[in-house]
Every structure is written in structure tokens, then in C-alpha cells.
Design a protein around this motif. Structure first.
Motif, PDB file in Angstrom:
ATOM      1  N   LEU A 115       0.802  -1.227   0.000  1.00  0.00           N
ATOM      2  CA  LEU A 115       0.000   0.000   0.000  1.00  0.00           C
ATOM      3  C   LEU A 115       0.835   1.279   0.000  1.00  0.00           C
ATOM      4  CD1 LEU A 115      -2.907  -0.937   2.467  1.00  0.00           C
ATOM      5  CD2 LEU A 115      -2.612  -1.505   0.043  1.00  0.00           C
ATOM      6  N   SER A 116       1.928   1.316   0.757  1.00  0.00           N
ATOM      7  CA  SER A 116       2.555   2.626   0.944  1.00  0.00           C
ATOM      8  C   SER A 116       4.077   2.622   0.859  1.00  0.00           C
ATOM      9  CB  SER A 116       2.107   3.210   2.288  1.00  0.00           C
ATOM     10  OG  SER A 116       2.339   2.288   3.325  1.00  0.00           O
ATOM     11  N   GLU A 117       4.663   1.507   0.419  1.00  0.00           N
ATOM     12  CA  GLU A 117       6.132   1.469   0.389  1.00  0.00           C
ATOM     13  C   GLU A 117       6.733   2.512  -0.556  1.00  0.00           C
ATOM     14  OE1 GLU A 117       8.124  -2.291   0.342  1.00  0.00           O
ATOM     15  OE2 GLU A 117       9.999  -1.378  -0.333  1.00  0.00           O
ATOM     16  N   THR A 152      -7.544  13.274  -5.460  1.00  0.00           N
ATOM     17  CA  THR A 152      -6.436  14.171  -5.809  1.00  0.00           C
ATOM     18  C   THR A 152      -6.124  15.029  -4.594  1.00  0.00           C
ATOM     19  OG1 THR A 152      -7.071  14.215  -8.111  1.00  0.00           O
ATOM     20  CG2 THR A 152      -5.849  16.133  -7.315  1.00  0.00           C
ATOM     21  N   SER A 153      -4.848  15.273  -4.348  1.00  0.00           N
ATOM     22  CA  SER A 153      -4.482  16.243  -3.303  1.00  0.00           C
ATOM     23  C   SER A 153      -4.419  17.608  -3.969  1.00  0.00           C
ATOM     24  CB  SER A 153      -3.120  15.883  -2.704  1.00  0.00           C
ATOM     25  OG  SER A 153      -2.601  17.000  -2.013  1.00  0.00           O
ATOM     26  N   SER A 154      -5.224  18.538  -3.487  1.00  0.00           N
ATOM     27  CA  SER A 154      -5.234  19.848  -4.149  1.00  0.00           C
ATOM     28  C   SER A 154      -3.972  20.642  -3.830  1.00  0.00           C
ATOM     29  CB  SER A 154      -6.488  20.636  -3.774  1.00  0.00           C
ATOM     30  OG  SER A 154      -6.591  20.701  -2.379  1.00  0.00           O
ATOM     31  N   SER A 155      -3.303  20.295  -2.719  1.00  0.00           N
ATOM     32  CA  SER A 155      -2.127  21.083  -2.339  1.00  0.00           C
ATOM     33  C   SER A 155      -0.817  20.462  -2.806  1.00  0.00           C
ATOM     34  CB  SER A 155      -2.100  21.249  -0.822  1.00  0.00           C
ATOM     35  OG  SER A 155      -2.094  19.991  -0.192  1.00  0.00           O
ATOM     36  N   ARG A 156      -0.814  19.163  -3.065  1.00  0.00           N
ATOM     37  CA  ARG A 156       0.458  18.505  -3.392  1.00  0.00           C
ATOM     38  C   ARG A 156       0.302  17.689  -4.676  1.00  0.00           C
ATOM     39  NH1 ARG A 156       4.502  18.086   0.584  1.00  0.00           N
ATOM     40  NH2 ARG A 156       3.972  19.269   2.447  1.00  0.00           N
ATOM     41  N   PRO A 157       0.658  18.303  -5.843  1.00  0.00           N
ATOM     42  CA  PRO A 157       0.423  17.651  -7.129  1.00  0.00           C
ATOM     43  C   PRO A 157       1.169  16.340  -7.309  1.00  0.00           C
ATOM     44  CG  PRO A 157       1.682  19.713  -7.382  1.00  0.00           C
ATOM     45  CD  PRO A 157       1.257  19.632  -5.956  1.00  0.00           C
ATOM     46  N   GLU A 181      -9.930   1.765   9.092  1.00  0.00           N
ATOM     47  CA  GLU A 181      -9.865   2.470   7.822  1.00  0.00           C
ATOM     48  C   GLU A 181      -8.717   3.482   7.904  1.00  0.00           C
ATOM     49  OE1 GLU A 181     -13.807   2.940   6.020  1.00  0.00           O
ATOM     50  OE2 GLU A 181     -13.156   5.010   5.647  1.00  0.00           O
ATOM     51  N   ARG A 182      -7.823   3.462   6.925  1.00  0.00           N
ATOM     52  CA  ARG A 182      -6.595   4.288   7.003  1.00  0.00           C
ATOM     53  C   ARG A 182      -6.387   5.104   5.735  1.00  0.00           C
ATOM     54  NH1 ARG A 182      -1.938   0.584   5.592  1.00  0.00           N
ATOM     55  NH2 ARG A 182      -0.135   1.853   5.016  1.00  0.00           N
ATOM     56  N   THR A 183      -5.848   6.300   5.914  1.00  0.00           N
ATOM     57  CA  THR A 183      -5.617   7.194   4.771  1.00  0.00           C
ATOM     58  C   THR A 183      -4.138   7.581   4.695  1.00  0.00           C
ATOM     59  OG1 THR A 183      -7.833   8.088   4.967  1.00  0.00           O
ATOM     60  CG2 THR A 183      -6.259   9.425   3.757  1.00  0.00           C
ATOM     61  N   TYR A 291       7.484   5.690  12.793  1.00  0.00           N
ATOM     62  CA  TYR A 291       6.235   5.033  12.363  1.00  0.00           C
ATOM     63  C   TYR A 291       5.096   5.640  13.192  1.00  0.00           C
ATOM     64  CZ  TYR A 291       3.199   0.787  11.909  1.00  0.00           C
ATOM     65  OH  TYR A 291       2.175  -0.111  11.698  1.00  0.00           O
ATOM     66  N   GLY A 292       4.013   6.037  12.516  1.00  0.00           N
ATOM     67  CA  GLY A 292       2.886   6.658  13.216  1.00  0.00           C
ATOM     68  C   GLY A 292       2.399   5.830  14.394  1.00  0.00           C
ATOM     69  N   ASP A 293       2.416   4.504  14.236  1.00  0.00           N
ATOM     70  CA  ASP A 293       1.920   3.654  15.326  1.00  0.00           C
ATOM     71  C   ASP A 293       2.856   3.662  16.535  1.00  0.00           C
ATOM     72  OD1 ASP A 293      -0.658   2.687  15.034  1.00  0.00           O
ATOM     73  OD2 ASP A 293      -0.043   1.356  13.414  1.00  0.00           O
TER      74      ASP A 293
HETATM   75  C1  LIG Z   1       2.782   3.658   8.383  1.00  0.00           C
HETATM   76  C2  LIG Z   1       3.292   4.422   7.265  1.00  0.00           C
HETATM   77  C3  LIG Z   1       3.998   5.554   7.335  1.00  0.00           C
HETATM   78  C4  LIG Z   1       4.202   6.336   8.521  1.00  0.00           C
HETATM   79  O1  LIG Z   1       3.992   5.947   9.648  1.00  0.00           O
HETATM   80  S1  LIG Z   1       4.756   7.952   8.240  1.00  0.00           S
HETATM   81  C5  LIG Z   1       4.752   8.655   9.867  1.00  0.00           C
HETATM   82  C6  LIG Z   1       3.426   9.117  10.325  1.00  0.00           C
HETATM   83  N1  LIG Z   1       2.895  10.164   9.519  1.00  0.00           N
HETATM   84  C7  LIG Z   1       3.469  11.387   9.459  1.00  0.00           C
HETATM   85  O2  LIG Z   1       4.478  11.673  10.070  1.00  0.00           O
HETATM   86  C8  LIG Z   1       2.776  12.425   8.608  1.00  0.00           C
HETATM   87  C9  LIG Z   1       2.522  13.653   9.423  1.00  0.00           C
HETATM   88  N2  LIG Z   1       1.868  14.622   8.578  1.00  0.00           N
HETATM   89  C10 LIG Z   1       2.514  15.650   8.010  1.00  0.00           C
HETATM   90  O3  LIG Z   1       3.681  15.877   8.263  1.00  0.00           O
HETATM   91  C11 LIG Z   1       1.742  16.459   7.039  1.00  0.00           C
HETATM   92  O4  LIG Z   1       0.385  16.099   7.117  1.00  0.00           O
HETATM   93  C12 LIG Z   1       2.246  16.271   5.577  1.00  0.00           C
HETATM   94  C13 LIG Z   1       2.281  14.806   5.153  1.00  0.00           C
HETATM   95  C14 LIG Z   1       3.639  16.891   5.382  1.00  0.00           C
HETATM   96  C15 LIG Z   1       1.312  17.018   4.664  1.00  0.00           C
HETATM   97  O5  LIG Z   1       1.190  18.289   5.185  1.00  0.00           O
HETATM   98  P1  LIG Z   1       0.441  19.440   4.395  1.00  0.00           P
HETATM   99  O6  LIG Z   1       0.436  20.634   5.285  1.00  0.00           O
HETATM  100  O7  LIG Z   1       1.011  19.558   3.047  1.00  0.00           O
HETATM  101  O8  LIG Z   1      -1.008  18.952   4.162  1.00  0.00           O
HETATM  102  P2  LIG Z   1      -2.158  18.379   5.068  1.00  0.00           P
HETATM  103  O9  LIG Z   1      -1.674  17.839   6.359  1.00  0.00           O
HETATM  104  O10 LIG Z   1      -3.217  19.396   5.131  1.00  0.00           O
HETATM  105  O11 LIG Z   1      -2.654  17.143   4.196  1.00  0.00           O
HETATM  106  C16 LIG Z   1      -2.359  16.941   2.794  1.00  0.00           C
HETATM  107  C17 LIG Z   1      -3.653  16.522   2.130  1.00  0.00           C
HETATM  108  O12 LIG Z   1      -4.133  15.324   2.772  1.00  0.00           O
HETATM  109  C18 LIG Z   1      -5.468  15.542   3.256  1.00  0.00           C
HETATM  110  N3  LIG Z   1      -5.608  14.814   4.538  1.00  0.00           N
HETATM  111  C19 LIG Z   1      -4.878  15.011   5.632  1.00  0.00           C
HETATM  112  N4  LIG Z   1      -5.261  14.152   6.597  1.00  0.00           N
HETATM  113  C20 LIG Z   1      -6.271  13.421   6.077  1.00  0.00           C
HETATM  114  C21 LIG Z   1      -7.086  12.375   6.572  1.00  0.00           C
HETATM  115  N5  LIG Z   1      -6.941  11.902   7.811  1.00  0.00           N
HETATM  116  N6  LIG Z   1      -8.016  11.833   5.766  1.00  0.00           N
HETATM  117  C22 LIG Z   1      -8.173  12.279   4.488  1.00  0.00           C
HETATM  118  N7  LIG Z   1      -7.405  13.279   3.938  1.00  0.00           N
HETATM  119  C23 LIG Z   1      -6.496  13.831   4.745  1.00  0.00           C
HETATM  120  C24 LIG Z   1      -5.588  17.048   3.447  1.00  0.00           C
HETATM  121  O13 LIG Z   1      -6.934  17.427   3.394  1.00  0.00           O
HETATM  122  C25 LIG Z   1      -4.776  17.559   2.282  1.00  0.00           C
HETATM  123  O14 LIG Z   1      -5.578  17.490   1.121  1.00  0.00           O
HETATM  124  P3  LIG Z   1      -5.449  18.592   0.002  1.00  0.00           P
HETATM  125  O15 LIG Z   1      -6.456  18.189  -1.031  1.00  0.00           O
HETATM  126  O16 LIG Z   1      -5.728  19.909   0.622  1.00  0.00           O
HETATM  127  O17 LIG Z   1      -4.048  18.507  -0.538  1.00  0.00           O
HETATM  128  C26 LIG Z   1       2.937   3.921   5.947  1.00  0.00           C
HETATM  129  O18 LIG Z   1       3.791   3.882   5.072  1.00  0.00           O
HETATM  130  O19 LIG Z   1       1.788   3.606   5.742  1.00  0.00           O
END
Ligand SMILES: C/C(=C\C(=O)SCCNC(=O)CCNC(=O)[C@H](O)C(C)(C)COP(=O)(O)OP(=O)(O)OC[C@H]1O[C@@H](n2cnc3c(N)ncnc32)[C@H](O)[C@@H]1OP(=O)(O)O)C(=O)O
Length: 379
Positions: A115-117, A152-157, A181-183, A291-293
Motif C-alpha cells: 500500500l505505501s512502500e 487528488t491532493s489539491s495542495s500537493r500535485p 480504515e486508514r488514509t 512510524y505513526g503507530d
Molecule cells: C505507516 C506508514 C507511514 C508512517 O507511519 S509515516 C509517519 C506518520 N505520519 C506522518 O508523520 C505524517 C505527518 N503529517 C505531516 O507531516 C503532514 O500532514 C504532511 C504529510 C507533510 C502534509 O502536510 P500538508 O500541510 O502539506 O497537508 P495536510 O496535512 O493538510 O494534508 C495533505 C492533504 O491530505 C489531506 N488529509 C490530511 N489528513 C487526512 C485524513 N486523515 N483523511 C483524508 N485526507 C487527509 C488534506 O486534506 C490535504 O488534502 P489537500 O487536497 O488539501 O491537498 C505507511 O507507510 O503507511
């Protein structure tokens, strides 16, 4: 008489010399080879996922006491029922079981390769449930996921957003042990045009303008039993609703090689975010991240150390707000949302919490709600 140049070209024998063998380890030659060969890729891009796709995750994983104890000790989770036979028996377990946190992390870890590698970030998770607990060491996990949605992510193409429903089952009985359920944000093969995700004045207004004000009073429960949470909520309610039951936990856990790289790999989580500094240097985080967990279990461990947990029921609305990297310290903050005397046992009541993990700069890194049965003092 043989002249010098004749000796150089054919060694005087008249035959052409063997071509000089390629030295594949010569740095220039090797760099050229790396440029020209194809990479056997791992993982899937955003474009590879379509709603409704079902993925069965190899290789599965047998839940072990070692895995459970490594996870729980490194994340400071010391509930005696998961460590001691007599405490487990008091809770109605046959032996110290596998903790739901490790079960959740292992169920997710196995899915990462499919899924996410490719390098997506874990954004959030909800509806985490454990219908088949208790689970004991030796149980073989079988895990499958269904694509719920792609967006689509509107902020990150260069990324898309994918949501999956994942179920971890007992490979022998087929019983569902853990589901959620995970995103994730998942890299695209090809970036797309987006609107840049700019914030409008209307968005700002919707988000509260100047922002809401905090309650005037914060109530701290006197202890960690169910009655202590009920009393604290009653005290806060008696205060004209301008109070909340909320407090921080003292412990912190600085992230190191074990928490950042070893724990995820022990769940077969192959996300490069956790163990490939070389690739991650050129990524949004610029570094390998926890890791988030692990972040979540650590914060929950801090919270559980200040309560008498009986049983974990479920988790919702989990979000990962920003990265946690080696050297960062994970702390926890708890808000008590409600308490009901409706647990599956008379020995406990049900409490719903919001937990926020934060770092040494007081930035929230994780938040989520948790429903748990908490032991009664009077039981
Ligand atoms: C397991 C595993 C991997 C990991 O464990 S990675 C470690 C845990 N995760 C993190 O450290 C990520 C922490 N998050 C961040 O640093 C930021 O969110 C990130 C990824 C840099 C993005 O930051 P931005 O400020 O650019 O943007 P947003 O946080 O607003 O989010 C980007 C778009 O995603 C949408 N979104 C956010 N959360 C959700 C959600 N829970 N459900 C659905 N959508 C979500 C958000 O609305 C933004 O959408 P846009 O259309 O506006 O782009 C492994 O590999 O699986």
C-alpha cells in the motif's frame, strides 16, 4: 628483433590481447552502470489503486511474545496484564495476551509493502476495532485491504490520497482480530495540475476567524479509576460548562534508532520513511521519521500510566499532524470526553478520551479519540 610497439599490441605472439576485463567496482564505471540499468521497483503508485480493489498481503506474520514485549516496552506500555500471568488471570485472560497496540501496528506493518512502500505518509485512521480479542502469542495474522477511495491532493500535485479498509484475521479460524480504515498520501507516477490548495477568506472564516477560546478551568482527575474520571467530569460540568477535564502526562520518550527503524521493521513495515535516510533526504520530511503507530503507542503508554486500564475498545479520528524524527521527544496530553457505566464487565466503566501526542516544541504530532474500559475502584 621485436620493437616496443609490437610487444605492447600482441605481446610478440601475433595474437590480439584479451580485452581488459571491466572493473564493475571502479566508481566511474559503476555510476555509469547504475544510470543505465532498470530498477526493480517495490510498492505501488497512486495510479495503481482503484476503488474496490482487494489486496491480500503476503507474507502474514505470527504474533510473538518477543514482538509484543519489544513493542510494549519501547513505547512505555506497562499494563501488568500484558506482562504477568497472575495479572492476566485477574483480567480473565488465559495468559498475558498480545496488546491491541501491537496487534494494530502489526496488522498495518504487513500492508506497507503493497500500500505505501512507495513513500506515502500515514495521515490518519479511524474505526479501529478488535472484535476477536484477546489474541495470544502464536496466532498467525492474515491481512487484506480494500481500496475505499482515491482522491487528488489539491495542495500537493506529486501525491494523491488513498483510503483503505484493512482487516487482520486469525489465519486458522478466519476470525477478524483487528480492523480499521486508514488514509495515506501516496506518490503519483506523474504529478497532476492542482489548484494549489490555497486558503480562501471564506475558509479562514469557517475555521473560526480569531479562533475559539479555551475553557477557563482545567480539571485533573484525582486518580486513574473509573470513578475518578466520573467525578472530574461532574466537577467540570458543575462549573457552568466553562471547564474541561484535561491534563498532561509527565513522561516523554526521545526517538532513537530502535523506535524509528527497528520497531517498524519488526512488524514488516518496509516504508522507506523509517529506514532509508538516503532516499528520505529528498522528501517532504527530509529525514527518516517515526512510524505513526510508534508515536501513537508511546503517547497512549504515557496516558495509560496515569489510569487503571481494563480493556481497549477502539480508536477513531486518528490524525498525524507533523513528522516525528530521531531526537524528537514524544509527550502526551489527555482530554476526558465522557464516561458511562456500560462496560462489558461490572469491574469497569467506559471512558472516552481524546489523546494528543506532542513534541519538545509543544507541537501536536498525533491526535485521536480512544474508548477504553477503565477499572472501578469499588470492583
Ligand atoms: C505507516 C506508514 C507511514 C508512517 O507511519 S509515516 C509517519 C506518520 N505520519 C506522518 O508523520 C505524517 C505527518 N503529517 C505531516 O507531516 C503532514 O500532514 C504532511 C504529510 C507533510 C502534509 O502536510 P500538508 O500541510 O502539506 O497537508 P495536510 O496535512 O493538510 O494534508 C495533505 C492533504 O491530505 C489531506 N488529509 C490530511 N489528513 C487526512 C485524513 N486523515 N483523511 C483524508 N485526507 C487527509 C488534506 O486534506 C490535504 O488534502 P489537500 O487536497 O488539501 O491537498 C505507511 O507507510 O503507511
Amino acid at each position: 628483433m621485436t620493437n616496443e610497439s609490437q610487444r605492447d599490441s600482441d605481446n610478440g605472439s601475433g595474437e590480439q590481447p584479451e580485452p581488459r576485463p571491466i572493473d564493475w567496482t571502479d566508481p566511474d564505471t559503476f555510476a555509469q552502470a547504475l544510470d543505465q540499468v532498470e530498477t526493480k521497483e517495490k510498492g505501488n503508485y497512486f495510479e495503481d489503486f482503484s476503488e474496490g480493489d482487494l489486496l491480500e498481503h503476503d507474507p502474514g506474520l505470527t504474533l510473538t511474545r518477543w514482538g509484543n514485549e519489544s513493542w510494549m516496552s519501547q513505547t512505555l506500555n506497562h499494563d501488568p496484564a500484558y506482562w504477568r500471568v497472575d495479572a492476566a488471570a485477574e483480567r480473565g485472560f488465559d495468559e498475558p495476551p498480545i496488546h491491541p497496540d501491537y496487534l494494530t501496528a502489526a496488522t498495518l506493518g504487513i500492508t506497507v509493502e503493497d500500500l505505501s512502500e512507495k513513500g506515502g505518509y500515514f495521515l490518519g485512521r479511524t474505526d479501529v476495532r478488535f472484535p476477536g480479542t484477546p489474541v495470544y502469542a502464536g496466532t498467525e495474522l492474515h491481512v487484506e485491504s480494500e481500496v475505499v477511495s482515491t482522491a487528488t491532493s489539491s495542495s500537493r500535485p506529486e501525491f494523491g490520497i488513498v483510503t483503505w479498509r484493512t482487516r487482520g484475521t486469525d489465519a486458522e479460524t478466519g476470525d477478524v482480530l483487528c480492523s480499521y480504515e486508514r488514509t495515506n498520501m501516496i506518490p503519483r507516477r506523474e504529478p497532476v495540475a492542482t489548484d494549489g490548495g490555497s486558503t480562501t477568506a471564506a475558509d479562514a472564516e469557517e475555521n473560526g476567524g480569531d479562533g475559539p477560546t479555551l475553557p477557563e478551568t482545567f480539571v485533573t482527575p484525582a486518580g486513574g479509576y473509573f470513578e475518578d474520571f466520573v467525578d472530574a467530569l461532574e466537577t467540570a460540568e458543575g462549573d457552568d460548562e466553562n471547564a474541561a477535564v484535561a491534563y498532561r502526562h509527565e513522561r516523554g520518550r526521545t526517538q532513537d534508532d530502535v523506535t524509528v527503524a527497528s520497531l517498524p521493521l519488526a512488524t514488516l513495515n518496509t516504508a522507506k520513511q523509517h529506514h532509508n535516510i538516503d532516499v528520505m533526504a529528498d522528501s517532504p520530511s527530509g529525514d527518516i521519521v517515526t512510524y505513526g503507530d510508534v508515536t501513537r503507542s508511546t503517547a497512549l503508554g504515557h496516558a495509560r500510566s496515569d489510569e487503571q486500564t481494563w480493556r481497549e475498545v477502539g480508536f477513531d479520528d486518528e490524525q498525524f499532524h507533523t513528522f516525528v524524527a530521531a531526537g524528537d521527544t514524544v509527550y502526551a496530553f489527555t482530554r476526558v470526553l465522557d464516561a458511562e457505566d456500560d462496560a462489558a464487565t461490572d469491574a469497569a466503566g467506559t471512558v472516552r478520551f481524546e489523546h494528543i501526542a506532542f513534541n519538545q516544541d509543544d507541537e501536536p504530532v498525533y491526535s485521536g479519540t480512544r474508548t477504553a474500559e477503565i477499572q472501578k475502584r469499588t470492583a
